[in-house]
Motif scaffolding. Structure first.
Motif, PDB file in Angstrom:
ATOM      1  N   SER A 110       1.057  -1.041  -0.189  1.00 40.12           N
ATOM      2  CA  SER A 110       0.196  -0.138   0.308  1.00 40.12           C
ATOM      3  C   SER A 110       0.498   0.995   0.140  1.00 40.12           C
ATOM      4  O   SER A 110       1.534   1.754   0.493  1.00 40.12           O
ATOM      5  CB  SER A 110      -1.038  -0.167   1.037  1.00 40.12           C
ATOM      6  N   THR A 133      -2.552   5.036   1.624  1.00 43.26           N
ATOM      7  CA  THR A 133      -3.906   4.365   0.421  1.00 43.26           C
ATOM      8  C   THR A 133      -3.956   3.299   1.306  1.00 43.26           C
ATOM      9  O   THR A 133      -3.100   2.528   1.446  1.00 43.26           O
ATOM     10  CB  THR A 133      -3.431   4.497  -1.209  1.00 43.26           C
ATOM     11  N   GLY A 155     -17.554  -2.372  -2.070  1.00 39.08           N
ATOM     12  CA  GLY A 155     -17.010  -0.513  -1.597  1.00 39.08           C
ATOM     13  C   GLY A 155     -17.491   0.296  -2.351  1.00 39.08           C
ATOM     14  O   GLY A 155     -17.116   1.243  -2.020  1.00 39.08           O
ATOM     15  N   GLN A 171     -17.601   8.349  -3.720  1.00 41.09           N
ATOM     16  CA  GLN A 171     -17.194   7.664  -2.771  1.00 41.09           C
ATOM     17  C   GLN A 171     -15.744   7.749  -1.762  1.00 41.09           C
ATOM     18  O   GLN A 171     -14.761   8.257  -1.061  1.00 41.09           O
ATOM     19  CB  GLN A 171     -16.162   6.977  -4.132  1.00 41.09           C
ATOM     20  N   ASN A 180     -10.768   7.739   0.336  1.00 36.29           N
ATOM     21  CA  ASN A 180     -12.292   8.156  -0.175  1.00 36.29           C
ATOM     22  C   ASN A 180     -11.432   6.939  -1.075  1.00 36.29           C
ATOM     23  O   ASN A 180     -10.731   6.422  -1.512  1.00 36.29           O
ATOM     24  CB  ASN A 180     -11.215   9.472  -1.117  1.00 36.29           C
ATOM     25  N   ASN A 181     -12.002   6.104  -1.988  1.00 39.26           N
ATOM     26  CA  ASN A 181     -11.596   5.113  -3.218  1.00 39.26           C
ATOM     27  C   ASN A 181     -12.865   5.210  -4.776  1.00 39.26           C
ATOM     28  O   ASN A 181     -12.455   4.042  -5.066  1.00 39.26           O
ATOM     29  CB  ASN A 181     -12.437   2.955  -2.072  1.00 39.26           C
ATOM     30  N   ASN A 199     -10.452   3.327  -7.320  1.00 39.28           N
ATOM     31  CA  ASN A 199     -10.023   1.778  -7.235  1.00 39.28           C
ATOM     32  C   ASN A 199     -11.312   1.690  -5.913  1.00 39.28           C
ATOM     33  O   ASN A 199     -10.457   1.733  -4.927  1.00 39.28           O
ATOM     34  CB  ASN A 199      -8.841   1.399  -7.058  1.00 39.28           C
ATOM     35  N   ASN A 202     -10.917  -1.340  -3.763  1.00 40.91           N
ATOM     36  CA  ASN A 202     -10.769  -1.565  -3.295  1.00 40.91           C
ATOM     37  C   ASN A 202      -9.422  -0.697  -2.669  1.00 40.91           C
ATOM     38  O   ASN A 202      -8.633  -1.373  -2.114  1.00 40.91           O
ATOM     39  CB  ASN A 202      -9.675  -2.773  -3.545  1.00 40.91           C
ATOM     40  N   GLU A 203      -9.117   0.360  -2.896  1.00 36.55           N
ATOM     41  CA  GLU A 203      -7.906   0.907  -2.635  1.00 36.55           C
ATOM     42  C   GLU A 203      -8.305   2.544  -2.049  1.00 36.55           C
ATOM     43  O   GLU A 203      -8.961   3.508  -2.631  1.00 36.55           O
ATOM     44  CB  GLU A 203      -6.917   1.381  -3.743  1.00 36.55           C
ATOM     45  N   TYR A 204      -8.688   2.262  -0.365  1.00 40.46           N
ATOM     46  CA  TYR A 204      -8.395   3.342   0.308  1.00 40.46           C
ATOM     47  C   TYR A 204      -7.469   4.858   0.070  1.00 40.46           C
ATOM     48  O   TYR A 204      -6.740   4.286   1.316  1.00 40.46           O
ATOM     49  CB  TYR A 204      -9.188   3.007   1.556  1.00 40.46           C
ATOM     50  N   LYS A 205      -7.979   5.759  -0.035  1.00 43.17           N
ATOM     51  CA  LYS A 205      -6.930   6.918  -0.414  1.00 43.17           C
ATOM     52  C   LYS A 205      -7.162   7.600   1.150  1.00 43.17           C
ATOM     53  O   LYS A 205      -8.557   8.006   1.053  1.00 43.17           O
ATOM     54  CB  LYS A 205      -6.708   8.109  -1.484  1.00 43.17           C
TER      55      LYS A 205
END
Length: 645
Positions: free
Chosen positions: A66, A158, A186, A193, A227-228, A231, A233-236
């Motif tokens: 990550s 992320t 998600g 998002q 915020n995803n 993607n 499955n990717e949470y920034k």
């Protein structure tokens, strides 16, 4: 084509080299791998972290590589970092005591390592990691010194999860008053998002859970969100957005500077619920004298009438309720500055004190929704000093401050300033309409509770809680209430604007299942006074702060059984989150050796009645309790004395 693919793979392997270091928790169950990917053998690149969890004999990948990094207005520290050194592994071992919360005696026990980098402009940044038995925390540190303000604008941090990870996330709103619906995609039905903390994840089909939040926010931080949009499955991590009258993005500060701790509580569901990681990583108590800080139950006027406290006679009635129910506090809510019908705020305070009840009063923060009064009495240090001195004079013991404007840096400064100034005048604090807990209850232990929850107050506003309450109530112990005291205003039996369909026993159980240093009981006086003897006696004596907490069983949105210890007694609370009958099973393995008397108050023949049993139990016993749809139970366990021959 085959040869072209092999050439491509070879090219990729020469473009990237991986520099990896490990940090392991004291019990060896959690492992963090920090690596740097360098492009084409150049020393600059992106830093990543990966988390592994040992389940039985093998490590499970909880979070794949990550990305990490942070942006300043003057330059970035993201994909242009060069590793220049690291600290020695250091043991963190600190014991501390909480005045309120899920556990009195806590241990900040972990392993710390600091990784040192410079960016392509040769400016330094450190990334500090701590790995605990129940999670991971990390933060960014700018070590150089500046006299001018630096604008820290965003992060590239992320959190990456495997596909099909289950999640319980709240759509981001500044008040944090929303639900945590289950999702395996998600994706949100909202335009953005964006998600608020805390955020709960279950990793694929593995028995490993992760709760993401943050802690130890100072006046030099703002709060963040996830915020995803790129993607699912990717949470920034993203910093609080500017607002109309506060245009600043992120943080403005002198250097040196430290970010908030980014926290990931990791393990079984019991590890999540029982964790104190948020306060573990927060600054220790700053107050030299704390014997005036006393958590307790509170009678509260607003809920039953959907209005404030300008009717002196209602204030008198709720004072008398507090006396009847053995609750030490009375909360006088908004509009007390316009009180009439027999007395004013000073009269109300004097009446409460004459009955042995300690009054607490409400304030509008003056930063957001400005209609409810009083407004603008706390906005500056000078105004706070004048107001708090007056509160001392008339005998007020605490304040509830409402309607903050968001998660920006100025709001973090304001909240901390209120806590500090209130402590000077020995005033306890309840924050409403504000950010979720981020560790302040350890640093400023006069913070008794925080709202930041879709609580029972919403029975006044919209009909949606009627059908969603049972699922919501069995989700909050795994999400919002994990990170700090939660002012849900529970245990309401009658109806306000919109009806309950949770059972009376379910409502009673909220007094144990939900933890709050000020537990506000909100119903009409007659709703409590007319209770049958056993539940009434239970509410007279149930603690609001605990020596220990254990999750006995549960699953978000389905059910929960929680056990909390105070002195020599265990208090149990169980909730059925389903719209059908459900048997909840108590396993008494958590008990010491010996025999215990269990007094059980459960669902009766219908949802508005109680059943009462007294049972003898011991360690290893199992008790099945049938709960009505949206039902529940409470129980008190007391060890039986043994007679010597």
């Amino acid at each position: 084509m085959k040869y072209m693919y092999l050439i491509f793979c070879l090219l990729i392997s020469t473009l990237f080299t991986i520099n990896a270091q490990e940090i392991v928790s004291p019990n060896k169950k959690i492992k963090v791998i920090v690596s740097q990917k360098e492009f084409n053998e150049k020393p600059y690149g992106q830093v990543y972290f990966k988390i592994l969890y040992k389940n039985k004999l093998e490590y499970i990948e909880v979070m794949p590589n990550s990305p990490m990094g942070i942006y300043r207005e003057d330059q970035q520290f993201t994909n242009n970092l060069k590793f220049v050194g690291e600290s020695k592994m250091q043991e963190i071992n600190q014991k501390y005591e909480m005045i309120s919360g899920k556990r009195k005696l806590c241990a900040n026990l972990g392993t710390e390592k600091v990784f040192k980098y410079v960016n392509s402009n040769n400016k330094p940044i450190n990334i500090a990691f701590r790995v605990y038995n129940d999670g991971v925390a990390f933060r960014y540190e700018f070590t150089e010194k500046t006299d001018s303000l630096i604008n820290i604008t965003d992060e590239s941090t992320t959190y990456v999860f495997p596909p099909a990870t289950n999640r319980w996330l709240q759509t981001y709103t500044e008040s944090y008053e929303d639900f945590f619906p289950f999702s395996d995609t998600g994706k949100s039905d909202k335009d953005k998002q964006e998600w608020g903390f805390p955020a709960l994840f279950k990793i694929n089909n593995n028995p490993v859970w992760v709760l993401i939040s943050e802690a130890n926010i100072s006046k030099n931080n703002c709060a963040a969100k996830l915020n995803n949009a790129t993607n699912p499955n990717e949470y920034k991590v993203s910093y609080a957005s500017p607002r109309d009258n506060f245009k600043q993005t992120g943080v403005k500060t002198n250097l040196p500077w430290r970010s908030q701790w980014h926290t990931l509580i990791i393990g079984q569901l019991s590890d999540i619920v029982e964790s104190t990681l948020i306060t573990d990583v927060s600054e220790p108590n700053t107050l030299t004298e704390t014997n005036w800080i006393k958590p307790g139950a509170v009678s509260w006027i607003y809920w039953a009438y959907n209005h404030g406290s300008k009717d002196y006679q209602k204030v008198v009635a709720y004072t008398d309720l507090a006396v009847e129910m053995n609750w030490p506090y009375l909360l006088i809510d908004w509009e007390w500055d316009a009180m009439s019908n027999g007395g004013n705020i000073t009269d109300a305070a004097n009446y409460a004190k004459s009955k042995g009840i300690k009054p607490v009063i409400w304030y509008n923060s003056g930063t957001s929704w400005l209609e409810p009064t009083p407004v603008d009495r706390l906005l500056t240090a000078e105004k706070r000093a004048e107001e708090f001195a007056w509160l001392n004079k008339i005998g007020i013991y605490g304040i509830k401050v409402d309607f903050f404007a968001g998660d920006q840096q100025d709001m973090m400064k304001y909240c901390i300033a209120i806590l500090k100034d209130a402590a000077k005048y020995k005033l306890m604090v309840n924050f409403h309409g504000t950010t979720v807990p981020r560790g302040w209850a350890r640093t400023y232990p006069n913070l008794m509770t925080t709202e930041a929850v879709y609580g029972a107050e919403w029975y006044n506003n919209k009909p949606v809680l009627t059908s969603k309450a049972a699922v919501h109530n069995t989700t909050l112990p795994f999400t919002r209430n994990v990170i700090g005291s939660m002012d849900y205003t529970p245990v309401t039996f009658s109806n306000s604007q919109h009806p309950h369909i949770t059972s009376y026993a379910h409502e009673l159980a909220l007094s144990v299942v939900f933890e709050s240093g000020f537990q506000h009981f909100a119903d009409r006086p007659e709703a409590y006074i007319n209770l049958s003897a056993e539940p009434k006696e239970f509410l007279k004596n149930v603690p609001v702060t605990w020596d220990n907490t254990k999750l006995l069983d549960g699953f978000p949105g389905d059910k929960i059984i929680i056990a909390r210890k105070k002195a020599k007694q265990w208090y149990l609370g169980g909730l059925n989150g389903k719209d059908e009958l459900q048997t909840l099973k108590i396993n008494f393995d958590f008990l010491d050796v010996g025999n215990f008397k269990l007094k059980l108050i459960k669902d009766g023949l219908d949802d508005k009645s109680f059943g009462v049993e007294v049972i003898k139990v011991k360690k290893g016993d199992i008790l099945n309790i049938q709960c009505l749809p949206r039902g529940g139970f409470v129980a008190v366990l007391e060890k039986l004395s043994t007679m010597k021959n």
